[in-house]
Write a protein that holds these residues in place. Structure first.
Motif, PDB file in Angstrom:
ATOM      1  N   PRO A  68       0.826  -1.212   0.000  1.00 24.67           N
ATOM      2  CA  PRO A  68       0.000   0.000   0.000  1.00 24.67           C
ATOM      3  C   PRO A  68       0.862   1.265   0.000  1.00 24.67           C
ATOM      4  O   PRO A  68       1.876   1.337   0.686  1.00 24.67           O
ATOM      5  CB  PRO A  68      -0.795  -0.103   1.300  1.00 24.67           C
ATOM      6  N   VAL A  69       0.451   2.260  -0.768  1.00 21.10           N
ATOM      7  CA  VAL A  69       1.237   3.482  -0.947  1.00 21.10           C
ATOM      8  C   VAL A  69       1.436   4.216   0.373  1.00 21.10           C
ATOM      9  O   VAL A  69       2.496   4.785   0.615  1.00 21.10           O
ATOM     10  CB  VAL A  69       0.540   4.403  -1.979  1.00 21.10           C
ATOM     11  N   ASP A  70       0.432   4.217   1.273  1.00 20.50           N
ATOM     12  CA  ASP A  70       0.574   4.969   2.537  1.00 20.50           C
ATOM     13  C   ASP A  70       1.645   4.377   3.456  1.00 20.50           C
ATOM     14  O   ASP A  70       2.094   5.055   4.372  1.00 20.50           O
ATOM     15  CB  ASP A  70      -0.727   5.066   3.318  1.00 20.50           C
ATOM     16  N   THR A  71       2.068   3.139   3.248  1.00 20.82           N
ATOM     17  CA  THR A  71       3.077   2.532   4.120  1.00 20.82           C
ATOM     18  C   THR A  71       4.498   2.721   3.594  1.00 20.82           C
ATOM     19  O   THR A  71       5.454   2.363   4.277  1.00 20.82           O
ATOM     20  CB  THR A  71       2.819   1.028   4.283  1.00 20.82           C
TER      21      THR A  71
END
Length: 61
Positions: free
Chosen positions: A46-49
């Motif tokens: 996931p991009v947010d991680t």
């Protein structure tokens, strides 16, 4: 008389306990190269991680 060449030592080979073997394709449960991210990493991540910050250049004119 020919000079004796130095023997090659691979510094990248992992240090293991006496009698143990480093994990290789021969001792793996699957053929091919093993993931450097481990067995439990799912892709795509996931991009947010992700800790990535895109560089931004300000042109000074």
């Amino acid at each position: 008389m020919a000079k004796e060449s130095k023997k090659y030592v691979d510094n990248g080979w992992p240090q293991v306990a006496n009698g143990d073997h480093a994990v290789t394709e021969l001792s793996s449960s699957r053929s091919g190269g093993l993931s450097p991210f481990g067995e439990d990493t799912q892709f795509p991540v996931p991009v947010d991680t992700l800790p990535y910050v895109h560089p931004h250049t300000v042109v000074n004119r």
